[in-house]
Design a protein around this motif. Structure first.
Motif, PDB file in Angstrom:
ATOM      1  N   GLY A   4      70.354 -43.668 -12.230  1.00 18.24           N
ATOM      2  CA  GLY A   4      69.872 -43.914 -11.089  1.00 18.24           C
ATOM      3  C   GLY A   4      68.628 -43.810 -11.433  1.00 18.24           C
ATOM      4  O   GLY A   4      67.654 -44.960 -10.224  1.00 18.24           O
ATOM      5  N   SER A   7      66.574 -47.543 -11.014  1.00 17.69           N
ATOM      6  CA  SER A   7      67.810 -48.596 -10.119  1.00 17.69           C
ATOM      7  C   SER A   7      67.674 -49.307  -9.279  1.00 17.69           C
ATOM      8  O   SER A   7      66.930 -48.795  -8.012  1.00 17.69           O
ATOM      9  N   GLN A  10      72.367 -48.555  -6.213  1.00 15.62           N
ATOM     10  CA  GLN A  10      73.712 -47.175  -6.604  1.00 15.62           C
ATOM     11  C   GLN A  10      75.344 -47.278  -6.111  1.00 15.62           C
ATOM     12  O   GLN A  10      74.391 -46.908  -4.778  1.00 15.62           O
ATOM     13  N   THR A  31      75.727 -47.083 -11.006  1.00 16.12           N
ATOM     14  CA  THR A  31      74.403 -47.330 -11.300  1.00 16.12           C
ATOM     15  C   THR A  31      74.456 -48.421 -11.762  1.00 16.12           C
ATOM     16  O   THR A  31      74.598 -49.545 -13.273  1.00 16.12           O
ATOM     17  N   LEU A  32      73.091 -49.934 -10.720  1.00 16.48           N
ATOM     18  CA  LEU A  32      72.919 -51.020 -11.770  1.00 16.48           C
ATOM     19  C   LEU A  32      71.329 -51.452 -11.707  1.00 16.48           C
ATOM     20  O   LEU A  32      70.607 -50.320 -10.495  1.00 16.48           O
ATOM     21  N   TYR A  33      70.306 -51.616 -12.931  1.00 15.86           N
ATOM     22  CA  TYR A  33      69.414 -51.296 -13.399  1.00 15.86           C
ATOM     23  C   TYR A  33      68.576 -53.101 -13.204  1.00 15.86           C
ATOM     24  O   TYR A  33      69.491 -54.264 -14.165  1.00 15.86           O
ATOM     25  N   SER A  36      69.722 -56.626 -15.730  1.00 18.98           N
ATOM     26  CA  SER A  36      70.541 -56.366 -16.523  1.00 18.98           C
ATOM     27  C   SER A  36      71.549 -57.589 -15.739  1.00 18.98           C
ATOM     28  O   SER A  36      71.443 -57.223 -14.953  1.00 18.98           O
ATOM     29  N   THR A 196      69.236 -59.257 -11.563  1.00 18.88           N
ATOM     30  CA  THR A 196      70.489 -58.491 -11.951  1.00 18.88           C
ATOM     31  C   THR A 196      71.227 -59.196 -11.584  1.00 18.88           C
ATOM     32  O   THR A 196      71.468 -59.922 -10.271  1.00 18.88           O
ATOM     33  N   ARG A 231      76.004 -45.772 -15.736  1.00 15.33           N
ATOM     34  CA  ARG A 231      74.827 -44.058 -15.108  1.00 15.33           C
ATOM     35  C   ARG A 231      73.970 -44.431 -16.014  1.00 15.33           C
ATOM     36  O   ARG A 231      72.899 -44.070 -15.272  1.00 15.33           O
ATOM     37  N   TYR A 232      73.781 -45.310 -16.921  1.00 12.12           N
ATOM     38  CA  TYR A 232      72.366 -45.015 -18.026  1.00 12.12           C
ATOM     39  C   TYR A 232      71.959 -46.050 -18.060  1.00 12.12           C
ATOM     40  O   TYR A 232      73.051 -47.471 -18.244  1.00 12.12           O
ATOM     41  N   PRO A 233      70.684 -46.597 -17.823  1.00 12.47           N
ATOM     42  CA  PRO A 233      70.138 -48.553 -18.113  1.00 12.47           C
ATOM     43  C   PRO A 233      70.577 -48.464 -19.478  1.00 12.47           C
ATOM     44  O   PRO A 233      70.407 -47.630 -20.629  1.00 12.47           O
TER      45      PRO A 233
END
Length: 241
Positions: A4, A7, A10, A31-33, A36, A196, A231-233
């Protein structure tokens, strides 16, 4: 980086139902970073369009928390939602072009709404229409355009203002394979500038066209994480470069 942190979007424990029907989306968490590129896949009826509606703030969830740009958008007053929506570009499956406007004026609409001076609009809009192969159709109204041409106008309109998030619902569904790849390259170029991108598609062949893309898969309203990225970048040195 923890889940998060940093981000742009979320979702936590989000559910959606229409009326008294059963939930069409259940326990959605991801979660979107920034910068990406994500593909959202799943069979027809899996809930892709419903999830996209939550992403571009056309629908509020029945439960859960949605944070965008660092703000809990569920509790934001409705009169503030337009300022968030202006940061999101949307390619609708049914295009939603303004019928009385030309292709040029449909593409120019986000710039005009944002207050861009008229003398700074013509060149970027003309360049965008050329990119999607419609420079000769700039004066045409939607009713005189084919389905594929309308799709390309809708995509040009969605990306013209370089949104922070681009949400596209089956954006290549009405174009030939060559144009589909060209449109994906347009999305990639926008992504490299920091946007994104979330593309919903049932075409599994597209998933291999963007090497650094991440896959989110819906199955009967629930989300799986085949690329381990919800969940993670992304594990790369610099996102969006």
């Amino acid at each position: 980086m923890s889940a998060g942190e940093g981000s742009i979007v979320q979702f936590d424990n989000v559910g959606l139902r229409y009326g008294t029907e059963r939930e069409v989306l259940s326990d959605i968490a991801f979660t979107l970073y920034p910068g990406s590129f994500y593909f959202l896949t799943g069979a027809s009826g899996a809930g892709k369009t419903s999830l996209l509606k939550l992403l571009y703030l056309a629908q509020r969830p029945s439960r859960g928390v949605i944070r965008m740009f660092g703000t809990d958008v569920i509790t934001v007053p409705r009169n503030r939602l337009p300022e968030f929506r202006r940061r999101i570009g949307v390619v609708f499956q049914d295009f939603r072009l303004v019928p009385d406007l030309s292709a040029f004026d449909n593409v120019a609409l986000p710039l005009r709404v944002s207050g861009v001076p008229e003398n700074e609009i013509r060149k970027p809009v003309a360049d965008m229409l050329q990119w999607v192969g419609l420079e000769q159709r700039a004066d045409a109204r939607p009713a005189s355009l084919s389905g594929g041409e309308q799709q390309r106008v809708a995509i040009a309109r969605a990306v013209i203002a370089r949104p922070e998030i681009l949400v596209a619902d089956e954006p290549t569904g009405n174009v030939d394979p060559e144009m589909a790849v060209k449109l994906l390259r347009l999305f990639e170029a926008l992504n490299r500038l920091g946007t994104t991108v979330v593309v919903a598609t049932h075409d599994v062949h597209l998933l291999k066209k963007v090497p650094d893309s991440l896959i989110m898969r819906l199955d009967r309203g629930r989300l799986s994480d085949p690329t381990g990225a919800l969940r993670y970048p992304p594990r790369r040195e610099t996102v969006g470069q």
